[in-house]
Design an enzyme around this catalytic site. Sequence first.
Site, PDB file in Angstrom:
ATOM      1  N   GLY A  77       0.808  -1.208   0.000  1.00 52.99           N
ATOM      2  CA  GLY A  77       0.000   0.000   0.000  1.00 52.99           C
ATOM      3  C   GLY A  77       0.840   1.257   0.000  1.00 52.99           C
ATOM      4  N   THR A 137      14.521  -4.663  10.574  1.00 50.01           N
ATOM      5  CA  THR A 137      14.304  -5.682   9.546  1.00 50.01           C
ATOM      6  C   THR A 137      15.014  -6.947   9.982  1.00 50.01           C
ATOM      7  OG1 THR A 137      14.857  -6.401   7.302  1.00 50.01           O
ATOM      8  CG2 THR A 137      16.217  -4.673   8.226  1.00 50.01           C
ATOM      9  N   ILE A 138      14.327  -8.062   9.898  1.00 47.64           N
ATOM     10  CA  ILE A 138      14.986  -9.308  10.278  1.00 47.64           C
ATOM     11  C   ILE A 138      16.120  -9.636   9.312  1.00 47.64           C
ATOM     12  CG2 ILE A 138      12.894 -10.213  11.358  1.00 47.64           C
ATOM     13  CD1 ILE A 138      12.690 -12.180   8.994  1.00 47.64           C
ATOM     14  N   ASP A 139      16.042  -9.105   8.080  1.00 46.17           N
ATOM     15  CA  ASP A 139      17.090  -9.384   7.087  1.00 46.17           C
ATOM     16  C   ASP A 139      18.389  -8.647   7.380  1.00 46.17           C
ATOM     17  OD1 ASP A 139      15.343 -11.016   5.753  1.00 46.17           O
ATOM     18  OD2 ASP A 139      14.893  -9.595   4.152  1.00 46.17           O
ATOM     19  N   ARG A 183      15.283 -11.773   1.503  1.00 45.20           N
ATOM     20  CA  ARG A 183      14.774 -11.381   0.186  1.00 45.20           C
ATOM     21  C   ARG A 183      15.875 -10.864  -0.728  1.00 45.20           C
ATOM     22  NH1 ARG A 183      10.010 -10.262  -2.186  1.00 45.20           N
ATOM     23  NH2 ARG A 183      10.046  -8.726  -3.870  1.00 45.20           N
ATOM     24  N   ARG A 275      14.900 -33.960   3.447  1.00 46.99           N
ATOM     25  CA  ARG A 275      13.705 -33.323   3.984  1.00 46.99           C
ATOM     26  C   ARG A 275      13.913 -31.812   4.082  1.00 46.99           C
ATOM     27  NH1 ARG A 275      12.095 -37.568   2.854  1.00 46.99           N
ATOM     28  NH2 ARG A 275      10.853 -39.054   4.097  1.00 46.99           N
ATOM     29  N   GLN A 283      10.156 -16.776  11.998  1.00 48.59           N
ATOM     30  CA  GLN A 283      11.334 -15.941  12.281  1.00 48.59           C
ATOM     31  C   GLN A 283      10.955 -14.536  12.743  1.00 48.59           C
ATOM     32  OE1 GLN A 283      14.239 -16.871   8.718  1.00 48.59           O
ATOM     33  NE2 GLN A 283      12.137 -17.420   8.242  1.00 48.59           N
TER      34      GLN A 283
END
Length: 368
Positions: A77, A137-139, A183, A275, A283
């Site tokens: 948005g 930001t987790i990144d 990302r 797996r 996270q």
Amino acid sequence: MRIGILTSGGDCAGLNAVILAVVRRAVLGYGWDIVGIRQGTHGLMQDPPQAIDLNDQVNNDGMLRLGGTILGTINKGDPFHYPMPDGTFADHSQEVIDGYHKLGLDALIGIGGDGSMAILHRLAQMGGINLVGIPKTIDNDLAQTEYSVGFTTAVNVAVEALDRLQPTAASHDRIMILEVMGRDAGHIALFAGVAGGADAILIPEMDYDLDALTEHCLNIRKRGRNHALVIVAEAIKRDDGAAVTQGDDGQKVRYGGIGHWLADELGARTGWETRVTVLGHVQRGGTPSPRDRVIASAFGVHAVDLIAQQKFDRVVAWSKRKVVDVAMEDVIVGPRLVDTAGTMVSTAKGLGAYLGHPPTVVRTAKTV
């Protein structure tokens, strides 16, 4: 003084700790009023603006431990390109600016990532908004700061997952693949991979070769170990260069699924049962780590002090074990990528992990 605060972008652990620090410093230190804006810029866009008084939160120490954000947040948005019900887009930036002034605010603290910061910076320039930014930001991919709120908690979750996957992998003679967020940058995968003893760490900043990765896994077996751990950032591409995605949310592509593709490939090539675990939004949630609480608290206090000093269009940052502030235009240049020649990469390689090789075309924050 009447100060607004909002959270924007994806949620993460530590946001409420920032809000608490801002309220305590502003109310106890300066006697100011703090207004919490709901749902980021979307709350300012409403008429009347959606906001709540936060002064009574000064004694709410439970917020220090609470995940998410009590104000709510939004990661889509863009008010300059706002999606409409009929599929078109409209510019609602002036409504956001009007909302700031309707609330009678003297300054605004925006907690967000590089995308949110870029939007807020543009709004501030257009509408005379006195803005201070706090990176989250987790990144951990914001320029000019070594740590962002939420990163350490996300890494802790990924490390715990590796710790839990390892005994299962050993019990069943398996390759276990853990897909984590990332990302644009691979900081989560790299830090967690080193801390969790991953045998292979795939990050967007490095190119990998599937044959070399297969050989690496087979060599682990030849050396006498019956299992392997692989951690992969969600934005890693297939060996043909194609991204693995799960559609989009109307404004940006959602990555996810590379772990399953890689499991099929490695399983077929190695003969090992394979797996996959995809951590996803796990996270982002949960109780913030002690480091995230400390970073959040330091950022919140410094942001309020910047307002008291009339220093605007600044972003607080963590550098060389202390809080500093930098120009916002230096933060919104694009993601801060993993240094492929840096300590973390050399450490991972020194521990015997497979990371691939630096890409032919080197990515920088200014070219993405």
